[in-house]
Design an enzyme around this catalytic site. Structure first.
Site, PDB file in Angstrom:
ATOM      1  N   SER A  19      84.413  44.285  -0.281  1.00 59.11           N
ATOM      2  CA  SER A  19      83.748  44.345  -1.594  1.00 59.11           C
ATOM      3  C   SER A  19      82.825  45.549  -1.700  1.00 59.11           C
ATOM      4  O   SER A  19      81.979  45.763  -0.831  1.00 59.11           O
ATOM      5  CB  SER A  19      82.869  43.104  -1.797  1.00 59.11           C
ATOM      6  OG  SER A  19      83.509  41.945  -1.383  1.00 59.11           O
ATOM      7  N   HIS A  50      86.310  43.910  -6.112  1.00 60.55           N
ATOM      8  CA  HIS A  50      87.531  44.163  -5.342  1.00 60.55           C
ATOM      9  C   HIS A  50      88.584  44.755  -6.257  1.00 60.55           C
ATOM     10  O   HIS A  50      88.964  44.146  -7.252  1.00 60.55           O
ATOM     11  CB  HIS A  50      88.082  42.856  -4.760  1.00 60.55           C
ATOM     12  CG  HIS A  50      87.320  42.382  -3.577  1.00 60.55           C
ATOM     13  ND1 HIS A  50      87.859  42.294  -2.334  1.00 60.55           N
ATOM     14  CD2 HIS A  50      86.045  42.003  -3.471  1.00 60.55           C
ATOM     15  CE1 HIS A  50      86.939  41.860  -1.497  1.00 60.55           C
ATOM     16  NE2 HIS A  50      85.837  41.677  -2.162  1.00 60.55           N
ATOM     17  N   HIS A  72      90.683  36.274   0.345  1.00 62.76           N
ATOM     18  CA  HIS A  72      89.763  35.466   1.139  1.00 62.76           C
ATOM     19  C   HIS A  72      90.272  34.028   1.185  1.00 62.76           C
ATOM     20  O   HIS A  72      90.865  33.547   0.212  1.00 62.76           O
ATOM     21  CB  HIS A  72      88.375  35.464   0.501  1.00 62.76           C
ATOM     22  CG  HIS A  72      87.723  36.805   0.452  1.00 62.76           C
ATOM     23  ND1 HIS A  72      87.912  37.680  -0.593  1.00 62.76           N
ATOM     24  CD2 HIS A  72      86.898  37.418   1.327  1.00 62.76           C
ATOM     25  CE1 HIS A  72      87.213  38.780  -0.357  1.00 62.76           C
ATOM     26  NE2 HIS A  72      86.589  38.655   0.789  1.00 62.76           N
ATOM     27  N   TYR A  74      88.600  31.456   0.843  1.00 62.67           N
ATOM     28  CA  TYR A  74      87.945  30.607  -0.178  1.00 62.67           C
ATOM     29  C   TYR A  74      88.608  30.688  -1.544  1.00 62.67           C
ATOM     30  O   TYR A  74      88.315  29.882  -2.424  1.00 62.67           O
ATOM     31  CB  TYR A  74      86.451  30.932  -0.292  1.00 62.67           C
ATOM     32  CG  TYR A  74      86.099  32.361  -0.643  1.00 62.67           C
ATOM     33  CD1 TYR A  74      86.316  32.877  -1.912  1.00 62.67           C
ATOM     34  CD2 TYR A  74      85.520  33.185   0.307  1.00 62.67           C
ATOM     35  CE1 TYR A  74      85.980  34.171  -2.229  1.00 62.67           C
ATOM     36  CE2 TYR A  74      85.173  34.487   0.008  1.00 62.67           C
ATOM     37  CZ  TYR A  74      85.404  34.986  -1.264  1.00 62.67           C
ATOM     38  OH  TYR A  74      85.078  36.267  -1.572  1.00 62.67           O
ATOM     39  N   GLU A  75      89.510  31.643  -1.718  1.00 65.81           N
ATOM     40  CA  GLU A  75      90.239  31.711  -2.988  1.00 65.81           C
ATOM     41  C   GLU A  75      91.376  30.698  -3.022  1.00 65.81           C
ATOM     42  O   GLU A  75      92.017  30.523  -4.067  1.00 65.81           O
ATOM     43  CB  GLU A  75      90.798  33.124  -3.197  1.00 65.81           C
ATOM     44  CG  GLU A  75      89.699  34.172  -3.378  1.00 65.81           C
ATOM     45  CD  GLU A  75      90.223  35.589  -3.235  1.00 65.81           C
ATOM     46  OE1 GLU A  75      90.278  36.294  -4.252  1.00 65.81           O
ATOM     47  OE2 GLU A  75      90.570  35.991  -2.115  1.00 65.81           O
ATOM     48  N   ALA A 102      81.216  43.052   4.042  1.00 64.41           N
ATOM     49  CA  ALA A 102      79.788  42.879   3.781  1.00 64.41           C
ATOM     50  C   ALA A 102      79.358  41.632   4.533  1.00 64.41           C
ATOM     51  O   ALA A 102      80.121  40.665   4.626  1.00 64.41           O
ATOM     52  CB  ALA A 102      79.544  42.698   2.291  1.00 64.41           C
ATOM     53  N   MET A 199      82.412  36.246   5.254  1.00 63.81           N
ATOM     54  CA  MET A 199      83.501  35.344   4.835  1.00 63.81           C
ATOM     55  C   MET A 199      84.880  36.004   4.947  1.00 63.81           C
ATOM     56  O   MET A 199      85.791  35.675   4.201  1.00 63.81           O
ATOM     57  CB  MET A 199      83.270  34.902   3.391  1.00 63.81           C
ATOM     58  CG  MET A 199      81.932  34.223   3.157  1.00 63.81           C
ATOM     59  SD  MET A 199      81.678  33.848   1.418  1.00 63.81           S
ATOM     60  CE  MET A 199      79.919  33.504   1.400  1.00 63.81           C
ATOM     61  N   SER A 200      85.008  36.944   5.852  1.00 63.52           N
ATOM     62  CA  SER A 200      86.309  37.624   5.953  1.00 63.52           C
ATOM     63  C   SER A 200      86.559  38.063   7.389  1.00 63.52           C
ATOM     64  O   SER A 200      85.907  37.596   8.320  1.00 63.52           O
ATOM     65  CB  SER A 200      86.328  38.834   5.021  1.00 63.52           C
ATOM     66  OG  SER A 200      85.451  39.832   5.491  1.00 63.52           O
ATOM     67  N   ASN A 223      72.368  41.827   3.172  1.00 64.36           N
ATOM     68  CA  ASN A 223      71.188  40.990   2.922  1.00 64.36           C
ATOM     69  C   ASN A 223      70.765  40.376   4.240  1.00 64.36           C
ATOM     70  O   ASN A 223      71.525  40.385   5.210  1.00 64.36           O
ATOM     71  CB  ASN A 223      71.548  39.860   1.933  1.00 64.36           C
ATOM     72  CG  ASN A 223      72.757  39.070   2.398  1.00 64.36           C
ATOM     73  OD1 ASN A 223      73.903  39.467   2.182  1.00 64.36           O
ATOM     74  ND2 ASN A 223      72.511  37.964   3.072  1.00 64.36           N
ATOM     75  N   HIS A 235      75.516  37.250  -5.280  1.00 64.70           N
ATOM     76  CA  HIS A 235      76.653  38.144  -5.041  1.00 64.70           C
ATOM     77  C   HIS A 235      76.440  39.522  -5.663  1.00 64.70           C
ATOM     78  O   HIS A 235      76.799  40.543  -5.066  1.00 64.70           O
ATOM     79  CB  HIS A 235      77.949  37.522  -5.582  1.00 64.70           C
ATOM     80  CG  HIS A 235      79.167  38.387  -5.370  1.00 64.70           C
ATOM     81  ND1 HIS A 235      79.641  38.721  -4.114  1.00 64.70           N
ATOM     82  CD2 HIS A 235      79.990  39.012  -6.245  1.00 64.70           C
ATOM     83  CE1 HIS A 235      80.715  39.501  -4.235  1.00 64.70           C
ATOM     84  NE2 HIS A 235      80.943  39.691  -5.520  1.00 64.70           N
TER      85      HIS A 235
END
Ligand code: HPA
Length: 260
Positions: A19, A50, A72, A74-75, A102, A199-200, A223, A235
């Site tokens: 991202s 993206h 991802h 989560y999609e 990230a 998350m990746s 962060n 986000h």
């Protein structure tokens, strides 16, 4: 399909851009783009920030294949779709793969906007894209004792030192998301040895290793992880910090790919 699009190009270098990191692809000369939607099995990337395209171009005369945007877990994509971009990279001849992401910084020394080289990872998604029949050319039980290639990491350190890019190192914890972690989860991850969380990447690296690719992983610390700073995680802010760090990340990638 991708091979036809590549025409005469035979890239052995691949990059996965997370991202807000798509800008790297504009550094390639003679770049050509292929929308994910045009590739059978890819579908579309739906996350803001993206792009969702493959980009082929040259860096110092050498072809590089970039995947700008990624799928991802989560999609809700099926495992085969999550694994497909990596398998496509391998099938067109990529042997060295740089994956970017990230991440939230768990180690208090990691400042937002900084870069971290992945030394190892914790796959805490409780999934593995290799479950099921063994794909052609892959092994049933791939070794993960060195998921991130030592030689590529040494090269990244060298390039960072030359270009005066601060580069931390640590273990990346990959979770499924999409919710950010709780402060208690971050304390648990810190005890487990994680320096950063995202998350990746982990599921992709497992597939990449099964395909025999040499991997390099770089996180942009977007962060401080939950509970380590005042304020909420958002986000849009994660993306803004990542974009601000993009040129440093691109400098590092350019240096590494030029000598990989
Ligand atoms: N947690 C998980 N994923 C992330 C974070 C985070 O704090 N920041 C960017 N991606």
């Amino acid at each position: 399909m991708v091979r036809t699009w590549l025409a005469a190009e035979r890239p052995d270098l691949g990059v996965v851009l997370g991202s807000g990191m798509g800008g790297f692809a504009t550094r390639l000369s003679g770049e050509r783009r292929l929308d994910f939607a045009a590739i059978p099995g890819f579908g579309e990337a739906r996350i803001p920030g993206h792009a969702g395209e493959l980009v082929i171009g040259r860096l110092g005369g050498r072809p590089v294949l970039c995947q700008s945007g990624r799928f991802h877990a989560y999609e809700g994509h099926p495992p085969a779709q999550l694994a497909l971009p990596i398998r496509v990279m391998a099938s067109v001849g990529v042997t060295t793969l740089c994956l970017t992401n990230a991440a939230g910084g768990i180690d208090p020394r990691l400042e937002p906007g900084g870069l971290m080289l992945l030394t190892d990872h914790l796959n805490l998604t409780f999934r593995n894209l290799l479950a099921g029949p063994v794909a052609a050319g892959e092994t049933r039980f791939p070794d993960l004792s060195a998921p991130y290639h030592a030689g590529l990491r040494a090269l990244a350190r060298e390039v960072a030192a030359e270009r005066r890019i601060p580069l931390a190192e640590g273990v990346y914890a990959g979770l499924t998301g999409p919710s950010y972690e709780t402060p208690a989860e971050i304390r648990m991850l810190a005890r487990a040895g994680a320096a950063a969380v995202g998350m990746s990447t982990v599921l992709e690296v497992i597939v990449a290793r099964a395909c025999g690719l040499r991997c390099l992983g770089v996180s942009v610390i977007a962060n401080r992880a939950a509970g380590l700073a005042s304020g909420r995680l958002d986000h849009a802010e994660v993306l803004a910090i990542t974009r601000a760090a993009e040129s440093r990340l691109s400098d590092l990638l350019e240096g590494v790919l030029g000598r990989a």
